[in-house]
Design a protein around this motif. Structure first.
Motif, PDB file in Angstrom:
ATOM      1  N   LEU A 134       0.828  -1.206   0.000  1.00 57.54           N
ATOM      2  CA  LEU A 134       0.000   0.000   0.000  1.00 57.54           C
ATOM      3  C   LEU A 134       0.862   1.256   0.000  1.00 57.54           C
ATOM      4  CD1 LEU A 134      -2.720   1.421   0.172  1.00 57.54           C
ATOM      5  CD2 LEU A 134      -2.683   1.073   2.655  1.00 57.54           C
ATOM      6  N   ALA A 135       1.941   1.250   0.772  1.00 58.29           N
ATOM      7  CA  ALA A 135       2.844   2.398   0.806  1.00 58.29           C
ATOM      8  C   ALA A 135       3.468   2.639  -0.557  1.00 58.29           C
ATOM      9  CB  ALA A 135       3.931   2.168   1.860  1.00 58.29           C
ATOM     10  N   SER A 136       3.802   1.573  -1.270  1.00 54.86           N
ATOM     11  CA  SER A 136       4.365   1.709  -2.612  1.00 54.86           C
ATOM     12  C   SER A 136       3.353   2.326  -3.571  1.00 54.86           C
ATOM     13  CB  SER A 136       4.819   0.343  -3.142  1.00 54.86           C
ATOM     14  OG  SER A 136       5.806  -0.223  -2.311  1.00 54.86           O
ATOM     15  N   VAL A 137       2.089   1.968  -3.416  1.00 55.32           N
ATOM     16  CA  VAL A 137       1.039   2.534  -4.258  1.00 55.32           C
ATOM     17  C   VAL A 137       0.860   4.021  -3.974  1.00 55.32           C
ATOM     18  CG1 VAL A 137      -1.459   2.528  -4.660  1.00 55.32           C
ATOM     19  CG2 VAL A 137      -0.191   0.380  -4.605  1.00 55.32           C
ATOM     20  N   LEU A 138       0.900   4.389  -2.695  1.00 56.09           N
ATOM     21  CA  LEU A 138       0.668   5.776  -2.306  1.00 56.09           C
ATOM     22  C   LEU A 138       1.793   6.704  -2.739  1.00 56.09           C
ATOM     23  CD1 LEU A 138      -0.729   5.306   1.326  1.00 56.09           C
ATOM     24  CD2 LEU A 138      -2.016   5.947  -0.724  1.00 56.09           C
ATOM     25  N   THR A 139       3.040   6.224  -2.698  1.00 54.46           N
ATOM     26  CA  THR A 139       4.182   7.130  -2.895  1.00 54.46           C
ATOM     27  C   THR A 139       5.132   6.686  -4.002  1.00 54.46           C
ATOM     28  OG1 THR A 139       5.487   5.949  -1.223  1.00 54.46           O
ATOM     29  CG2 THR A 139       4.125   7.777  -0.462  1.00 54.46           C
ATOM     30  N   GLY A 140       4.799   5.632  -4.725  1.00 48.52           N
ATOM     31  CA  GLY A 140       5.733   5.071  -5.698  1.00 48.52           C
ATOM     32  C   GLY A 140       6.154   6.030  -6.794  1.00 48.52           C
ATOM     33  N   ARG A 141       5.297   6.983  -7.153  1.00 52.36           N
ATOM     34  CA  ARG A 141       5.622   7.898  -8.241  1.00 52.36           C
ATOM     35  C   ARG A 141       6.224   9.215  -7.734  1.00 52.36           C
ATOM     36  NH1 ARG A 141       1.218   8.842 -12.564  1.00 52.36           N
ATOM     37  NH2 ARG A 141       3.086   9.422 -13.724  1.00 52.36           N
ATOM     38  N   MET A 142       6.439   9.341  -6.431  1.00 50.37           N
ATOM     39  CA  MET A 142       7.038  10.552  -5.874  1.00 50.37           C
ATOM     40  C   MET A 142       8.558  10.456  -5.952  1.00 50.37           C
ATOM     41  SD  MET A 142       4.602  11.007  -2.508  1.00 50.37           S
ATOM     42  CE  MET A 142       5.483  12.463  -1.947  1.00 50.37           C
ATOM     43  N   ARG A 143       9.209  11.578  -6.190  1.00 56.26           N
ATOM     44  CA  ARG A 143      10.667  11.586  -6.272  1.00 56.26           C
ATOM     45  C   ARG A 143      11.247  11.165  -4.918  1.00 56.26           C
ATOM     46  NH1 ARG A 143      14.628  13.709  -9.548  1.00 56.26           N
ATOM     47  NH2 ARG A 143      13.079  14.637 -10.944  1.00 56.26           N
ATOM     48  N   GLY A 144      12.190  10.286  -4.957  1.00 56.30           N
ATOM     49  CA  GLY A 144      12.773   9.758  -3.728  1.00 56.30           C
ATOM     50  C   GLY A 144      12.569   8.269  -3.598  1.00 56.30           C
ATOM     51  N   GLY A 145      11.684   7.704  -4.437  1.00 60.77           N
ATOM     52  CA  GLY A 145      11.521   6.262  -4.509  1.00 60.77           C
ATOM     53  C   GLY A 145      11.281   5.582  -3.172  1.00 60.77           C
ATOM     54  N   LEU A 146      12.156   4.651  -2.826  1.00 59.84           N
ATOM     55  CA  LEU A 146      11.977   3.857  -1.612  1.00 59.84           C
ATOM     56  C   LEU A 146      12.042   4.700  -0.345  1.00 59.84           C
ATOM     57  CD1 LEU A 146      13.937   0.543  -2.299  1.00 59.84           C
ATOM     58  CD2 LEU A 146      11.470   0.898  -2.164  1.00 59.84           C
ATOM     59  N   ALA A 147      12.694   5.861  -0.399  1.00 53.97           N
ATOM     60  CA  ALA A 147      12.706   6.747   0.773  1.00 53.97           C
ATOM     61  C   ALA A 147      11.287   7.221   1.081  1.00 53.97           C
ATOM     62  CB  ALA A 147      13.634   7.938   0.535  1.00 53.97           C
ATOM     63  N   TRP A 180      11.786  14.899  -0.925  1.00 55.43           N
ATOM     64  CA  TRP A 180      11.607  15.388  -2.295  1.00 55.43           C
ATOM     65  C   TRP A 180      12.695  16.404  -2.658  1.00 55.43           C
ATOM     66  CZ3 TRP A 180      10.194  20.255  -4.395  1.00 55.43           C
ATOM     67  CH2 TRP A 180       9.834  20.229  -5.748  1.00 55.43           C
ATOM     68  N   ILE A 181      13.000  17.322  -1.713  1.00 56.67           N
ATOM     69  CA  ILE A 181      14.027  18.337  -1.969  1.00 56.67           C
ATOM     70  C   ILE A 181      15.404  17.691  -2.080  1.00 56.67           C
ATOM     71  CG2 ILE A 181      15.229  20.337  -0.995  1.00 56.67           C
ATOM     72  CD1 ILE A 181      12.596  21.210   0.228  1.00 56.67           C
ATOM     73  N   THR A 182      15.756  16.867  -1.112  1.00 55.07           N
ATOM     74  CA  THR A 182      17.093  16.258  -1.115  1.00 55.07           C
ATOM     75  C   THR A 182      17.257  15.259  -2.251  1.00 55.07           C
ATOM     76  OG1 THR A 182      16.297  14.644   0.531  1.00 55.07           O
ATOM     77  CG2 THR A 182      17.446  16.595   1.364  1.00 55.07           C
ATOM     78  N   ALA A 183      16.165  14.557  -2.597  1.00 53.43           N
ATOM     79  CA  ALA A 183      16.246  13.583  -3.691  1.00 53.43           C
ATOM     80  C   ALA A 183      16.506  14.284  -5.021  1.00 53.43           C
ATOM     81  CB  ALA A 183      14.955  12.768  -3.763  1.00 53.43           C
ATOM     82  N   ARG A 184      15.929  15.454  -5.211  1.00 48.97           N
ATOM     83  CA  ARG A 184      16.177  16.205  -6.454  1.00 48.97           C
ATOM     84  C   ARG A 184      17.654  16.577  -6.572  1.00 48.97           C
ATOM     85  NH1 ARG A 184      12.318  21.016  -8.048  1.00 48.97           N
ATOM     86  NH2 ARG A 184      13.673  20.779  -9.864  1.00 48.97           N
ATOM     87  N   ARG A 185      18.230  17.006  -5.453  1.00 46.58           N
ATOM     88  CA  ARG A 185      19.641  17.391  -5.484  1.00 46.58           C
ATOM     89  C   ARG A 185      20.548  16.182  -5.710  1.00 46.58           C
ATOM     90  NH1 ARG A 185      20.028  21.699  -0.391  1.00 46.58           N
ATOM     91  NH2 ARG A 185      18.685  23.324  -1.329  1.00 46.58           N
ATOM     92  N   ARG A 186      20.146  15.032  -5.198  1.00 46.09           N
ATOM     93  CA  ARG A 186      20.995  13.837  -5.294  1.00 46.09           C
ATOM     94  C   ARG A 186      20.688  13.003  -6.536  1.00 46.09           C
ATOM     95  NH1 ARG A 186      22.971  11.677  -0.217  1.00 46.09           N
ATOM     96  NH2 ARG A 186      22.970  13.296   1.385  1.00 46.09           N
ATOM     97  N   GLY A 187      19.621  13.325  -7.236  1.00 45.16           N
ATOM     98  CA  GLY A 187      19.278  12.571  -8.435  1.00 45.16           C
ATOM     99  C   GLY A 187      18.563  11.263  -8.160  1.00 45.16           C
ATOM    100  N   TYR A 188      17.943  11.127  -6.986  1.00 45.99           N
ATOM    101  CA  TYR A 188      17.191   9.905  -6.674  1.00 45.99           C
ATOM    102  C   TYR A 188      15.834   9.986  -7.379  1.00 45.99           C
ATOM    103  CZ  TYR A 188      20.607   9.379  -2.898  1.00 45.99           C
ATOM    104  OH  TYR A 188      21.764   9.259  -2.183  1.00 45.99           O
ATOM    105  N   ARG A 189      15.502   8.987  -8.150  1.00 49.13           N
ATOM    106  CA  ARG A 189      14.287   8.996  -8.949  1.00 49.13           C
ATOM    107  C   ARG A 189      13.134   8.323  -8.221  1.00 49.13           C
ATOM    108  NH1 ARG A 189      15.294  10.503 -13.993  1.00 49.13           N
ATOM    109  NH2 ARG A 189      13.364   9.555 -14.761  1.00 49.13           N
ATOM    110  N   ALA A 190      11.957   8.397  -8.847  1.00 49.45           N
ATOM    111  CA  ALA A 190      10.768   7.752  -8.293  1.00 49.45           C
ATOM    112  C   ALA A 190      10.892   6.236  -8.390  1.00 49.45           C
ATOM    113  CB  ALA A 190       9.523   8.221  -9.035  1.00 49.45           C
ATOM    114  N   GLU A 191      10.103   5.522  -7.580  1.00 51.91           N
ATOM    115  CA  GLU A 191      10.151   4.067  -7.575  1.00 51.91           C
ATOM    116  C   GLU A 191       9.570   3.503  -8.866  1.00 51.91           C
ATOM    117  OE1 GLU A 191      10.850   0.221  -6.189  1.00 51.91           O
ATOM    118  OE2 GLU A 191      11.654   2.175  -5.624  1.00 51.91           O
ATOM    119  N   ARG A 192       8.567   4.160  -9.398  1.00 53.46           N
ATOM    120  CA  ARG A 192       7.978   3.710 -10.661  1.00 53.46           C
ATOM    121  C   ARG A 192       7.543   4.917 -11.479  1.00 53.46           C
ATOM    122  NH1 ARG A 192       3.196  -0.112  -9.613  1.00 53.46           N
ATOM    123  NH2 ARG A 192       2.838   0.293 -11.810  1.00 53.46           N
ATOM    124  N   GLU A 193       7.617   4.792 -12.800  1.00 54.36           N
ATOM    125  CA  GLU A 193       7.304   5.893 -13.696  1.00 54.36           C
ATOM    126  C   GLU A 193       5.893   5.788 -14.274  1.00 54.36           C
ATOM    127  OE1 GLU A 193       9.267   8.382 -14.044  1.00 54.36           O
ATOM    128  OE2 GLU A 193      11.004   7.527 -12.997  1.00 54.36           O
TER     129      GLU A 193
END
Length: 428
Positions: free
Chosen positions: A79-92, A188-201
């Motif tokens: 369920l957590a993956s469904v809720l946040t999977g497309r947000m930048r930061g992926g597994l975080a 979201w802010i730190t992931a953008r700076r580090r280049g961490y992508r979303a879990e699913r596109e």
């Protein structure tokens, strides 16, 4: 009490278990006062465990263990993956959502941090997350756990301070949501700076969303059922603990069909260890607390703080800073048991709502679990991920800042904390 306090600190630095450090240092007080009957420490130890409201503690611990063994953890992760999977930061982002959803299941930030690290930690490293960043996310995310019903910290604070446990449970919802948003925004802010992508596109299908919600619905409804039972007068706080155990067993047997003889045995064994540790700590705290009351330590501390400021917000800020500092060395559960009788009379004198203070208190005491030098959740996460403490401390700083800002808002705006309790239970 100076000798008692010094002995307590020395015992902790020696690595002595906290319960023994509390009990032995508290017993030194009676050696300093031979005029006191020698039977008092024994009586205090026994009496401390005879509080009927404390029956909720072992029952909720048992319920959490049974729910973890029922297969609900995997459903919540989906369920957590469904809720946040497309947000930048992926597994975080998934880990923060998972922590919020797990609040009604585990009730312990340390257990939640360790469990999530085992589930997501190695995969986060494989996806390119640095060890320090992954450890910071997994540890600070578990701050949500103790303020979502049925957090053990609320039960201990409510029992020691004679504060409504139902209102404390209700008070945790909005602050937990605020912390979730603050941590997710920070990722979201730190992931953008580090280049961490979303879990699913790709966008999820309706069928995938439906399966995820259906799988996690029983855990989401758990805290709702608790509050409804308390509000409608069906259960007392102790009785609702028994309901929680029955609910967890039925979910494991009928809904997920993952609970069997072996997993039930593991749940009971884990509950036995957890309950024994917590109740032993509570029992020996009675010895330590006797000297605090007899020496009028609460009045002395109150006078010292009021001599510094008599503004309620200023007093809360000073108390929070003290609790966070103490939490760097002492477990949050110990702080709640030891400091509630000291600080609660002070804030009541300043007409601060005890439910508002309890929420702030539990958050401040929990923060210490994530900070050096002896944060329990920090060590659990760092040991599993093999992460250096220095790297963890440096890369978790943005999350500490986010949590601090939310705490400041909650101190300044008690209406946020009291909104849900007043809607459910009415104003005092």
């Amino acid at each position: 009490m100076l000798l008692v306090t010094c002995a307590f600190v020395v015992f902790l630095l020696m690595g002595m278990p906290v319960a023994f450090a509390i009990g032995i240092s508290g017993a030194l007080f009676f050696l300093q006062h031979p005029e006191l009957p020698s039977t008092i420490p024994i009586q205090l130890t026994i009496t401390q465990t005879q509080n009927f409201a404390l029956l909720a503690v072992p029952l909720f611990i048992m319920a959490g263990n049974f729910m973890n063994k029922s297969g609900i953890t995997e459903q919540l992760l989906n369920l957590a993956s469904v809720l946040t999977g497309r947000m930048r930061g992926g597994l975080a982002q998934v880990s923060i959502a998972m922590a919020g959803l797990m609040g009604g299941v585990s009730g312990s930030c340390i257990a939640d941090a360790a469990m999530q690290t085992r589930m997501l930690g190695e995969e986060m490293l494989r996806r390119g997350f640095s060890r320090g960043y992954a450890a910071g996310v997994l540890s600070f995310g578990s701050l949500l756990t103790p303020i979502i019903p049925p957090g053990i910290g609320f039960i201990l604070y409510g029992t020691v301070g004679q504060v409504s446990i139902g209102r404390l449970f209700a008070a945790g919802f909005i602050p937990a949501l605020m912390l979730w948003v603050a941590l997710a925004f920070t990722i979201w802010i730190t992931a953008r700076r580090r280049g961490y992508r979303a879990e699913r596109e790709t966008r999820l299908s309706g069928a995938e969303i439906g399966r995820a919600v259906t799988g996690g619905i029983w855990a989401i409804l758990f805290p709702v059922f608790l509050l409804l039972g308390l509000r409608m007068g069906i259960f007392t706080p102790s009785e609702i603990g028994a309901f929680a155990v029955v609910y967890a067993v039925l979910i494991g047997l009928l809904a997920y069909r993952r609970l069997h003889a072996a997993s039930s045995t593991e749940a009971l064994e884990g509950s036995l260890m957890d309950v024994g540790a917590v109740m032993f700590l509570i029992a020996l705290s009675g010895i330590f607390g006797y000297g605090i009351v007899l020496e009028r330590i609460p009045e002395l501390i109150s006078d010292a703080i009021l001599g510094f400021t008599d503004n309620s917000h200023g007093v809360l800020a000073v108390i929070v800073l003290f609790i966070v500092f103490a939490g760097c060395f002492i477990d949050g559960t110990v702080l709640i048991i030891m400091l509630t009788p000291i600080f609660l009379p002070l804030v009541r004198e300043l007409e601060v709502d005890p439910v508002h203070f309890g929420l702030i208190f539990v958050i401040a005491a929990t923060i210490g679990n994530f900070t050096p030098p002896v944060g329990s959740a920090m060590y659990a996460v760092c040991s599993i991920l093999r992460c250096p403490i220095g790297s963890y401390t440096r890369e978790s700083l943005p999350f500490l800042i986010a949590v601090t800002l939310v705490t400041v808002v909650l101190i300044l705006l008690p209406e946020i904390v009291l909104l849900v309790p007043n809607l459910i239970f009415g104003k005092y």
